[in-house]
Design a protein around this motif. Structure first.
Motif, PDB file in Angstrom:
ATOM      1  N   LEU A 163      24.695  35.437  49.010  1.00 36.92           N
ATOM      2  CA  LEU A 163      25.754  36.072  49.802  1.00 36.92           C
ATOM      3  C   LEU A 163      26.774  36.742  48.887  1.00 36.92           C
ATOM      4  CD1 LEU A 163      27.387  36.541  52.437  1.00 36.92           C
ATOM      5  CD2 LEU A 163      28.302  34.228  52.146  1.00 36.92           C
ATOM      6  N   TYR A 164      27.176  36.050  47.823  1.00 33.15           N
ATOM      7  CA  TYR A 164      28.139  36.627  46.881  1.00 33.15           C
ATOM      8  C   TYR A 164      27.609  37.946  46.307  1.00 33.15           C
ATOM      9  CZ  TYR A 164      30.873  32.271  46.672  1.00 33.15           C
ATOM     10  OH  TYR A 164      31.651  31.197  46.960  1.00 33.15           O
ATOM     11  N   GLY A 165      26.304  37.971  46.022  1.00 35.49           N
ATOM     12  CA  GLY A 165      25.719  39.190  45.486  1.00 35.49           C
ATOM     13  C   GLY A 165      25.881  40.364  46.432  1.00 35.49           C
ATOM     14  N   ASP A 166      25.638  40.122  47.721  1.00 38.33           N
ATOM     15  CA  ASP A 166      25.785  41.189  48.707  1.00 38.33           C
ATOM     16  C   ASP A 166      27.229  41.669  48.798  1.00 38.33           C
ATOM     17  OD1 ASP A 166      23.125  40.910  49.227  1.00 38.33           O
ATOM     18  OD2 ASP A 166      23.357  40.071  51.242  1.00 38.33           O
ATOM     19  N   VAL A 167      28.151  40.714  48.886  1.00 41.61           N
ATOM     20  CA  VAL A 167      29.556  41.060  49.111  1.00 41.61           C
ATOM     21  C   VAL A 167      30.162  41.715  47.872  1.00 41.61           C
ATOM     22  CG1 VAL A 167      31.830  40.142  49.693  1.00 41.61           C
ATOM     23  CG2 VAL A 167      29.794  39.239  50.829  1.00 41.61           C
ATOM     24  N   LEU A 168      29.855  41.209  46.689  1.00 37.78           N
ATOM     25  CA  LEU A 168      30.377  41.821  45.468  1.00 37.78           C
ATOM     26  C   LEU A 168      29.744  43.187  45.221  1.00 37.78           C
ATOM     27  CD1 LEU A 168      30.510  38.701  43.117  1.00 37.78           C
ATOM     28  CD2 LEU A 168      32.444  39.944  44.102  1.00 37.78           C
ATOM     29  N   GLY A 169      28.523  43.367  45.712  1.00 37.33           N
ATOM     30  CA  GLY A 169      27.852  44.648  45.542  1.00 37.33           C
ATOM     31  C   GLY A 169      28.518  45.781  46.286  1.00 37.33           C
ATOM     32  N   ARG A 170      29.338  45.471  47.291  1.00 36.26           N
ATOM     33  CA  ARG A 170      30.037  46.524  48.033  1.00 36.26           C
ATOM     34  C   ARG A 170      31.518  46.612  47.653  1.00 36.26           C
ATOM     35  NH1 ARG A 170      29.533  42.729  53.048  1.00 36.26           N
ATOM     36  NH2 ARG A 170      27.432  43.588  53.177  1.00 36.26           N
ATOM     37  N   ALA A 171      31.896  45.958  46.585  1.00 35.95           N
ATOM     38  CA  ALA A 171      33.295  46.027  46.136  1.00 35.95           C
ATOM     39  C   ALA A 171      33.676  47.467  45.817  1.00 35.95           C
ATOM     40  CB  ALA A 171      33.497  45.137  44.918  1.00 35.95           C
ATOM     41  N   ARG A 192      48.764  51.304  40.346  1.00 40.51           N
ATOM     42  CA  ARG A 192      48.460  50.038  39.665  1.00 40.51           C
ATOM     43  C   ARG A 192      47.050  49.538  39.975  1.00 40.51           C
ATOM     44  NH1 ARG A 192      53.838  49.896  41.181  1.00 40.51           N
ATOM     45  NH2 ARG A 192      55.310  49.516  39.467  1.00 40.51           N
ATOM     46  N   GLY A 193      46.428  50.129  40.974  1.00 45.66           N
ATOM     47  CA  GLY A 193      45.030  49.832  41.256  1.00 45.66           C
ATOM     48  C   GLY A 193      44.806  48.768  42.312  1.00 45.66           C
ATOM     49  N   LEU A 194      43.774  48.997  43.127  1.00 41.56           N
ATOM     50  CA  LEU A 194      43.363  48.083  44.182  1.00 41.56           C
ATOM     51  C   LEU A 194      41.853  47.920  44.128  1.00 41.56           C
ATOM     52  CD1 LEU A 194      43.702  46.570  46.962  1.00 41.56           C
ATOM     53  CD2 LEU A 194      43.465  48.827  48.055  1.00 41.56           C
ATOM     54  N   VAL A 195      41.380  46.679  44.203  1.00 35.52           N
ATOM     55  CA  VAL A 195      39.955  46.413  44.325  1.00 35.52           C
ATOM     56  C   VAL A 195      39.760  45.533  45.550  1.00 35.52           C
ATOM     57  CG1 VAL A 195      40.048  44.418  42.741  1.00 35.52           C
ATOM     58  CG2 VAL A 195      37.871  45.570  43.164  1.00 35.52           C
ATOM     59  N   TRP A 196      38.749  45.872  46.342  1.00 33.45           N
ATOM     60  CA  TRP A 196      38.557  45.115  47.577  1.00 33.45           C
ATOM     61  C   TRP A 196      37.090  45.075  47.976  1.00 33.45           C
ATOM     62  CZ3 TRP A 196      36.553  47.704  51.890  1.00 33.45           C
ATOM     63  CH2 TRP A 196      36.613  49.095  51.863  1.00 33.45           C
ATOM     64  N   VAL A 207      36.595  38.815  42.434  1.00 31.31           N
ATOM     65  CA  VAL A 207      37.075  40.173  42.673  1.00 31.31           C
ATOM     66  C   VAL A 207      38.316  40.462  41.839  1.00 31.31           C
ATOM     67  CG1 VAL A 207      37.914  41.776  44.430  1.00 31.31           C
ATOM     68  CG2 VAL A 207      36.093  40.161  44.998  1.00 31.31           C
ATOM     69  N   ARG A 208      39.209  39.499  41.731  1.00 27.86           N
ATOM     70  CA  ARG A 208      40.493  39.728  41.077  1.00 27.86           C
ATOM     71  C   ARG A 208      40.381  39.936  39.570  1.00 27.86           C
ATOM     72  NH1 ARG A 208      42.895  34.885  38.921  1.00 27.86           N
ATOM     73  NH2 ARG A 208      44.994  35.620  39.407  1.00 27.86           N
ATOM     74  N   CYS A 209      39.226  39.643  38.987  1.00 29.77           N
ATOM     75  CA  CYS A 209      39.091  39.800  37.539  1.00 29.77           C
ATOM     76  C   CYS A 209      38.931  41.262  37.116  1.00 29.77           C
ATOM     77  CB  CYS A 209      37.932  38.960  37.012  1.00 29.77           C
ATOM     78  SG  CYS A 209      36.320  39.533  37.526  1.00 29.77           S
TER      79      CYS A 209
END
Length: 344
Positions: free
Chosen positions: A229-237, A247-251, A276-278
């Protein structure tokens, strides 16, 4: 029935509890009669600090001889897997079985009344409502408010009240407090990890609890389905370097379909914000988690340049400068756009 603390609400976020506040909280517990009902509540979808602080205090009240005691939280009584070995879980009752008009209600780790769901009415049906919290955005919605924004976790506040009540610290109470403290300090990595935090941890460890076993259960054990699941969700970051005033946003986001596809429960998504925050290019990070057809639980983090609690409060939530959250409604794009507009 008692009124909420309108003065505290009007005054905004509290500076921290004074001696009169501590004394009032101690008196509320000391004044209980044998037949009085006591209800402990923490916020919806409880994390380690909410659940650990509540159960530690429940065990402490049991040590004091309080008999008519319940612990609960809004929504299904589904304890996240990392916390299923916590002492005191036998104190938990479903929301529907919670006493409707207890003599005393104690609320743990809820920055706003919206986090209490269908249990919010207990703040007024109870004779006395004590709020224990550490979120700077907490307006003070109890009749007695023990809210310390300088505390690293609500467990720090709960520990101090237990000490003032002369509750002996044993291994069961210590394990609950340690889980709460470790989770809210990110395993003692976050900025709120002060010397006093380590002193508290040392005192808890001195009861004989095992930090290695606790850490494996809480931080290092997840189902394989959660890894996929993490792979799927991080893959769409998505990275937006120009957002948040440059200052930048990642989501990223996770849907109910994602959870169903990997046969996972919502709690497995809680640690995802740390991955995500890294991202080095963004000060602000978000994980948007679907909880209903058009409802999303939003976790926000900042590395220090942006006060995400300001954004969360503006959107109906709360938290700290570096960590906050709220419930968004609409499509995921609409939720993200609402956040962008607040970030500037």
């Amino acid at each position: 029935m008692t009124d909420l603390s309108a003065t505290a609400v009007a005054a905004g976020a509290p500076a921290g509890p004074g001696e009169a506040d501590w004394a009032a909280a101690v008196a509320a517990v000391r004044g209980l009669r044998p037949t009085d009902k006591v209800l402990l509540i923490c916020h919806v979808n409880p994390d380690g600090d909410a659940l650990g602080s509540m159960l530690a205090f429940g065990l402490g009240l049991r040590r004091l001889g309080v008999a008519n005691l319940q612990c609960t939280f809004p929504g299904p009584l589904d304890v996240p897997e990392p916390f299923v070995a916590l002492p005191g879980l036998d104190l938990l009752v479903p929301e529907a079985d919670a006493a409707p008009a207890p003599e005393l209600v104690l609320c743990f780790d809820a920055a706003a009344t919206s986090r209490l769901g269908g249990l919010v009415d207990r703040l007024t049906t109870a004779k006395t409502a004590v709020v224990l919290d550490h979120h700077a955005s907490n307006p003070g919605f109890g009749t007695i408010n023990i809210v310390d924004p300088d505390a690293a976790a609500t467990s720090v506040v709960a520990d101090e009240l237990l000490r003032r009540l002369d509750v002996p610290l044993d291994a069961e109470i210590a394990e609950c407090l340690y889980v709460a403290l470790a989770t809210d300090t990110g395993s003692f990595r976050f900025a709120m990890t002060t010397p006093s935090v380590h002193e508290m941890a040392a005192r808890l460890l001195a009861t004989g609890i095992s930090p290695g076993d606790i850490s494996r259960r809480v931080f290092d054990t997840r189902p394989f389905g959660a890894v996929r699941l993490y792979g799927d969700v991080l893959g769409r970051a998505t990275l937006e370097p120009a957002a948040a005033g440059g200052r930048g946003l990642v989501w990223t986001y996770a849907t109910l379909d994602d959870l169903a596809r990997h046969e996972q429960k919502p709690y497995v998504l809680e640690p995802l914000i740390d991955s995500v925050r890294c991202a080095a290019e963004a000060d602000v990070s978000l994980v948007v988690k679907q909880v209903g057809a058009a409802e999303w639980a939003v976790s926000m983090r900042s590395k220090g340049a942006i006060d995400v609690s300001r954004v969360a409060v503006a959107l109906g939530g709360g938290g700290h400068k570096l960590a906050a959250g709220f419930t968004g409604r609409g499509t995921v794009d609409e939720v993200i756009e609402a956040i962008r507009s607040q970030l500037g």
